[in-house]
Design an enzyme around this catalytic site. Structure first.
Site, PDB file in Angstrom:
ATOM      1  N   ASP A  98       0.845  -1.199   0.000  1.00  0.00           N
ATOM      2  CA  ASP A  98       0.000   0.000   0.000  1.00  0.00           C
ATOM      3  C   ASP A  98       0.878   1.246   0.000  1.00  0.00           C
ATOM      4  O   ASP A  98       1.797   1.347   0.821  1.00  0.00           O
ATOM      5  CB  ASP A  98      -0.900  -0.028   1.243  1.00  0.00           C
ATOM      6  CG  ASP A  98      -2.082   0.925   1.143  1.00  0.00           C
ATOM      7  OD1 ASP A  98      -1.914   2.024   0.583  1.00  0.00           O
ATOM      8  OD2 ASP A  98      -3.166   0.577   1.631  1.00  0.00           O
ATOM      9  N   HIS A 100      -0.477   4.512  -0.031  1.00  0.00           N
ATOM     10  CA  HIS A 100      -1.192   5.699   0.454  1.00  0.00           C
ATOM     11  C   HIS A 100      -0.594   6.174   1.784  1.00  0.00           C
ATOM     12  O   HIS A 100      -0.554   5.404   2.740  1.00  0.00           O
ATOM     13  CB  HIS A 100      -2.667   5.381   0.643  1.00  0.00           C
ATOM     14  CG  HIS A 100      -3.356   4.998  -0.634  1.00  0.00           C
ATOM     15  ND1 HIS A 100      -3.408   3.705  -1.070  1.00  0.00           N
ATOM     16  CD2 HIS A 100      -3.982   5.754  -1.568  1.00  0.00           C
ATOM     17  CE1 HIS A 100      -4.064   3.670  -2.230  1.00  0.00           C
ATOM     18  NE2 HIS A 100      -4.423   4.894  -2.560  1.00  0.00           N
ATOM     19  N   SER A 151      -5.476  -4.182   2.225  1.00  0.00           N
ATOM     20  CA  SER A 151      -4.640  -3.798   3.368  1.00  0.00           C
ATOM     21  C   SER A 151      -5.286  -4.173   4.696  1.00  0.00           C
ATOM     22  O   SER A 151      -4.591  -4.410   5.690  1.00  0.00           O
ATOM     23  CB  SER A 151      -4.351  -2.297   3.357  1.00  0.00           C
ATOM     24  OG  SER A 151      -3.637  -1.970   2.187  1.00  0.00           O
TER      25      SER A 151
HETATM   26 CO1  B1M Z   1      -5.621   5.396  -4.302  1.00  0.00          CO
HETATM   27  N1  B1M Z   1      -7.226   4.351  -3.867  1.00  0.00           N
HETATM   28  N2  B1M Z   1      -4.950   3.910  -5.379  1.00  0.00           N
HETATM   29  N3  B1M Z   1      -4.167   6.579  -4.728  1.00  0.00           N
HETATM   30  N4  B1M Z   1      -6.614   6.755  -3.477  1.00  0.00           N
HETATM   31  C1  B1M Z   1      -8.161   4.925  -2.903  1.00  0.00           C
HETATM   32  C2  B1M Z   1      -7.845   4.471  -1.484  1.00  0.00           C
HETATM   33  C3  B1M Z   1      -9.553   4.375  -3.426  1.00  0.00           C
HETATM   34  C4  B1M Z   1     -10.636   4.244  -2.346  1.00  0.00           C
HETATM   35  C5  B1M Z   1     -10.034   5.272  -4.575  1.00  0.00           C
HETATM   36  C6  B1M Z   1     -11.349   4.842  -5.190  1.00  0.00           C
HETATM   37  O1  B1M Z   1     -11.420   3.849  -5.867  1.00  0.00           O
HETATM   38  N5  B1M Z   1     -12.411   5.574  -4.948  1.00  0.00           N
HETATM   39  C7  B1M Z   1      -9.115   2.991  -4.040  1.00  0.00           C
HETATM   40  C8  B1M Z   1      -9.119   1.770  -3.089  1.00  0.00           C
HETATM   41  C9  B1M Z   1     -10.185   0.784  -3.454  1.00  0.00           C
HETATM   42  C10 B1M Z   1     -10.170  -0.429  -2.612  1.00  0.00           C
HETATM   43  O2  B1M Z   1      -9.205  -0.953  -2.143  1.00  0.00           O
HETATM   44  N6  B1M Z   1     -11.346  -0.907  -2.430  1.00  0.00           N
HETATM   45  C11 B1M Z   1      -7.712   3.314  -4.513  1.00  0.00           C
HETATM   46  C12 B1M Z   1      -7.005   2.579  -5.505  1.00  0.00           C
HETATM   47  C13 B1M Z   1      -7.805   1.499  -6.206  1.00  0.00           C
HETATM   48  C14 B1M Z   1      -5.676   2.836  -5.842  1.00  0.00           C
HETATM   49  C15 B1M Z   1      -4.791   2.033  -6.824  1.00  0.00           C
HETATM   50  C16 B1M Z   1      -4.922   0.525  -6.737  1.00  0.00           C
HETATM   51  C17 B1M Z   1      -5.110   2.540  -8.230  1.00  0.00           C
HETATM   52  C18 B1M Z   1      -4.390   1.825  -9.345  1.00  0.00           C
HETATM   53  O3  B1M Z   1      -3.191   1.745  -9.380  1.00  0.00           O
HETATM   54  N7  B1M Z   1      -5.169   1.341 -10.239  1.00  0.00           N
HETATM   55  C19 B1M Z   1      -3.386   2.513  -6.419  1.00  0.00           C
HETATM   56  C20 B1M Z   1      -2.844   1.645  -5.278  1.00  0.00           C
HETATM   57  C21 B1M Z   1      -1.392   1.615  -5.214  1.00  0.00           C
HETATM   58  C22 B1M Z   1      -0.937   0.853  -3.988  1.00  0.00           C
HETATM   59  O4  B1M Z   1      -1.183   1.261  -2.881  1.00  0.00           O
HETATM   60  N8  B1M Z   1      -0.301  -0.265  -4.220  1.00  0.00           N
HETATM   61  C23 B1M Z   1      -3.677   3.888  -5.864  1.00  0.00           C
HETATM   62  C24 B1M Z   1      -2.791   4.945  -5.893  1.00  0.00           C
HETATM   63  C25 B1M Z   1      -3.053   6.224  -5.425  1.00  0.00           C
HETATM   64  C26 B1M Z   1      -2.129   7.426  -5.623  1.00  0.00           C
HETATM   65  C27 B1M Z   1      -0.650   7.057  -5.594  1.00  0.00           C
HETATM   66  C28 B1M Z   1      -2.447   8.083  -6.953  1.00  0.00           C
HETATM   67  C29 B1M Z   1      -2.627   8.373  -4.486  1.00  0.00           C
HETATM   68  C30 B1M Z   1      -1.867   8.201  -3.153  1.00  0.00           C
HETATM   69  C31 B1M Z   1      -0.741   9.185  -2.956  1.00  0.00           C
HETATM   70  C32 B1M Z   1      -0.181   9.116  -1.563  1.00  0.00           C
HETATM   71  O5  B1M Z   1      -0.833   8.788  -0.590  1.00  0.00           O
HETATM   72  N9  B1M Z   1       1.067   9.458  -1.477  1.00  0.00           N
HETATM   73  C33 B1M Z   1      -4.042   7.861  -4.252  1.00  0.00           C
HETATM   74  C34 B1M Z   1      -5.064   8.621  -3.591  1.00  0.00           C
HETATM   75  C35 B1M Z   1      -4.740  10.041  -3.278  1.00  0.00           C
HETATM   76  C36 B1M Z   1      -6.328   8.059  -3.245  1.00  0.00           C
HETATM   77  C37 B1M Z   1      -7.559   8.745  -2.652  1.00  0.00           C
HETATM   78  C38 B1M Z   1      -8.232   9.532  -3.774  1.00  0.00           C
HETATM   79  C39 B1M Z   1      -7.329   9.692  -1.498  1.00  0.00           C
HETATM   80  C40 B1M Z   1      -6.575   9.112  -0.307  1.00  0.00           C
HETATM   81  C41 B1M Z   1      -6.174  10.173   0.684  1.00  0.00           C
HETATM   82  O6  B1M Z   1      -5.039  10.593   0.742  1.00  0.00           O
HETATM   83  N10 B1M Z   1      -7.143  10.673   1.463  1.00  0.00           N
HETATM   84  C42 B1M Z   1      -8.388   7.497  -2.148  1.00  0.00           C
HETATM   85  C43 B1M Z   1      -9.864   7.741  -2.061  1.00  0.00           C
HETATM   86  C44 B1M Z   1     -10.411   7.645  -0.647  1.00  0.00           C
HETATM   87  O7  B1M Z   1      -9.716   7.494   0.327  1.00  0.00           O
HETATM   88  N11 B1M Z   1     -11.682   7.636  -0.533  1.00  0.00           N
HETATM   89  C45 B1M Z   1      -7.818   6.404  -2.938  1.00  0.00           C
HETATM   90  C46 B1M Z   1      -6.912  11.705   2.458  1.00  0.00           C
HETATM   91  C47 B1M Z   1      -6.328  11.078   3.737  1.00  0.00           C
HETATM   92  C48 B1M Z   1      -6.068  12.133   4.793  1.00  0.00           C
HETATM   93  O8  B1M Z   1      -7.275  10.165   4.238  1.00  0.00           O
HETATM   94  O9  B1M Z   1      -5.624   8.264   4.326  1.00  0.00           O
HETATM   95  O10 B1M Z   1      -8.088   7.894   4.797  1.00  0.00           O
HETATM   96  P1  B1M Z   1      -6.903   8.740   4.850  1.00  0.00           P
HETATM   97  O11 B1M Z   1      -6.604   9.090   6.379  1.00  0.00           O
HETATM   98  C49 B1M Z   1      -7.597   9.489   7.294  1.00  0.00           C
HETATM   99  C50 B1M Z   1      -8.179   8.341   8.105  1.00  0.00           C
HETATM  100  O12 B1M Z   1      -8.335   7.166   7.361  1.00  0.00           O
HETATM  101  C51 B1M Z   1      -7.275   8.223   9.280  1.00  0.00           C
HETATM  102  O13 B1M Z   1      -6.845   9.558   9.501  1.00  0.00           O
HETATM  103  C52 B1M Z   1      -6.891  10.325   8.306  1.00  0.00           C
HETATM  104  C53 B1M Z   1      -7.687  11.607   8.496  1.00  0.00           C
HETATM  105  O14 B1M Z   1      -7.577  12.183   9.730  1.00  0.00           O
HETATM  106  N12 B1M Z   1      -6.096   7.370   9.242  1.00  0.00           N
HETATM  107  C54 B1M Z   1      -5.497   6.941  10.397  1.00  0.00           C
HETATM  108  C55 B1M Z   1      -5.396   6.860   8.228  1.00  0.00           C
HETATM  109  N13 B1M Z   1      -4.376   6.126   8.653  1.00  0.00           N
HETATM  110  C56 B1M Z   1      -4.407   6.140   9.994  1.00  0.00           C
HETATM  111  C57 B1M Z   1      -3.589   5.526  10.948  1.00  0.00           C
HETATM  112  C58 B1M Z   1      -3.893   5.727  12.312  1.00  0.00           C
HETATM  113  C59 B1M Z   1      -4.959   6.550  12.675  1.00  0.00           C
HETATM  114  C60 B1M Z   1      -5.793   7.138  11.727  1.00  0.00           C
HETATM  115  O15 B1M Z   1      -3.168   5.186  13.289  1.00  0.00           O
HETATM  116  C61 B1M Z   1      -2.184   4.268  13.007  1.00  0.00           C
END
Ligand code: B1M
Length: 214
Positions: A98, A100, A151
């Site tokens: 992963d 992200h 993940s």
């Molecule tokens: Co990706 N991606 N992505 N992506 N991406 C998602 C997660 C996805 C939901 C988008 C979608 O389809 N709508 C989807 C996952 C689907 C699934 O698994 N069911 C997805 C996919 C499919 C993919 C790829 C597989 C795409 C591909 O290659 N075909 C690929 C995966 C690569 C891999 O990981 N092997 C991929 C790639 C990418 C980018 C590289 C382009 C980029 C990431 C860049 C980076 O992070 N450096 C990216 C992005 C940006 C997203 C979305 C649009 C945004 C994620 C984000 O940063 N959100 C995302 C859509 C979504 O999440 N709905 C998506 C903002 C961030 C602050 O939120 O990380 O959730 P988040 O953190 C929150 C809470 O979750 C929590 O606190 C934060 C807020 O306060 N939290 C914690 C998180 N971790 C915590 C740990 C803790 C406590 C709280 O304690 C340990």
């Protein structure tokens, strides 16, 4: 168009030109963390929806992510920081497979600013590295992040491995694909009751860390 609307559009469009000036303007109205939580994360949510609906291609999602990171880096020096002794150590990682890391890095910033020592291992971390770092740094807590559905399975497997390895450290799990139910049922079954907790967001992560230390 308000500065909030402009910033949200910058995240959606991946537009970094003049980003700092807009952020400065926004900081005159609200604290940096509020800008992240209300304005910037709102934009990321739209990006996720557009991508999920097939209306946005991956390279553009990457641009949005880079813009988000640049914005957080700009705001970070302006955030309030707690001074004094470090309260406890957390080893933080995005799990194997992963990439992200925006959420994980927000957790890092918020915990660091609130007096914790954060050992941030980065992305795609195999469980062996997490266990090794937890031992080496005498971690009080291990935090795992991951956004992909697969993940969540890796996290449970990691907990099983940590149990086999006899690692006795409370674990914090976070990331968009997790649910409280999954953590409190499947993950607890793998690691033990009262030893693994679900953090909905970074602030929830901070409260849980505070609870471990108290
Ligand atoms: Co990706 N991606 N992505 N992506 N991406 C998602 C997660 C996805 C939901 C988008 C979608 O389809 N709508 C989807 C996952 C689907 C699934 O698994 N069911 C997805 C996919 C499919 C993919 C790829 C597989 C795409 C591909 O290659 N075909 C690929 C995966 C690569 C891999 O990981 N092997 C991929 C790639 C990418 C980018 C590289 C382009 C980029 C990431 C860049 C980076 O992070 N450096 C990216 C992005 C940006 C997203 C979305 C649009 C945004 C994620 C984000 O940063 N959100 C995302 C859509 C979504 O999440 N709905 C998506 C903002 C961030 C602050 O939120 O990380 O959730 P988040 O953190 C929150 C809470 O979750 C929590 O606190 C934060 C807020 O306060 N939290 C914690 C998180 N971790 C915590 C740990 C803790 C406590 C709280 O304690 C340990």
């Amino acid at each position: 168009e308000t500065v909030e609307e402009r910033l949200k559009l910058r995240i959606i469009d991946g537009d970094r030109e003049g980003l700092g000036a807009d952020l400065d303007e926004a900081m005159a109205k609200m604290p940096p963390l509020e800008i992240i939580n209300t304005v910037l994360l709102d934009g990321m949510k739209v990006v996720g929806e557009l991508f999920g609906a097939g209306k946005m291609q991956l390279p553009f999602v990457l641009q949005s992510a880079e813009t988000m990171k640049a914005a957080v880096a700009w705001l970070e020096p302006h955030m309030e920081k707690v001074e004094g002794e470090q309260k406890a150590t957390i080893v933080l990682a995005t799990v194997k497979g992963d990439v992200h890391d925006i959420g994980k890095n927000l957790v890092d910033i918020i915990l660091t600013n609130n007096g914790y020592r954060v050992v941030n291992l980065g992305i795609k971390q195999p469980v062996a590295s997490i266990i090794q770092a937890a031992r080496e740094h005498r971690a009080d807590v291990v935090g795992m992040s991951g956004l992909l559905v697969k993940s969540t399975v890796i996290m449970r497997e990691n907990l099983e491995e940590m149990t086999r390895e006899g690692l006795d450290v409370p674990v914090l799990l976070g990331g968009a694909a997790l649910t409280r139910k999954y953590v409190e049922e499947d993950c607890v079954a793998a690691y033990g009751a009262g030893r693994v907790a679900y953090a909905r967001d970074a602030f929830d992560g901070l409260s849980l860390m505070n609870a471990v230390v108290d």
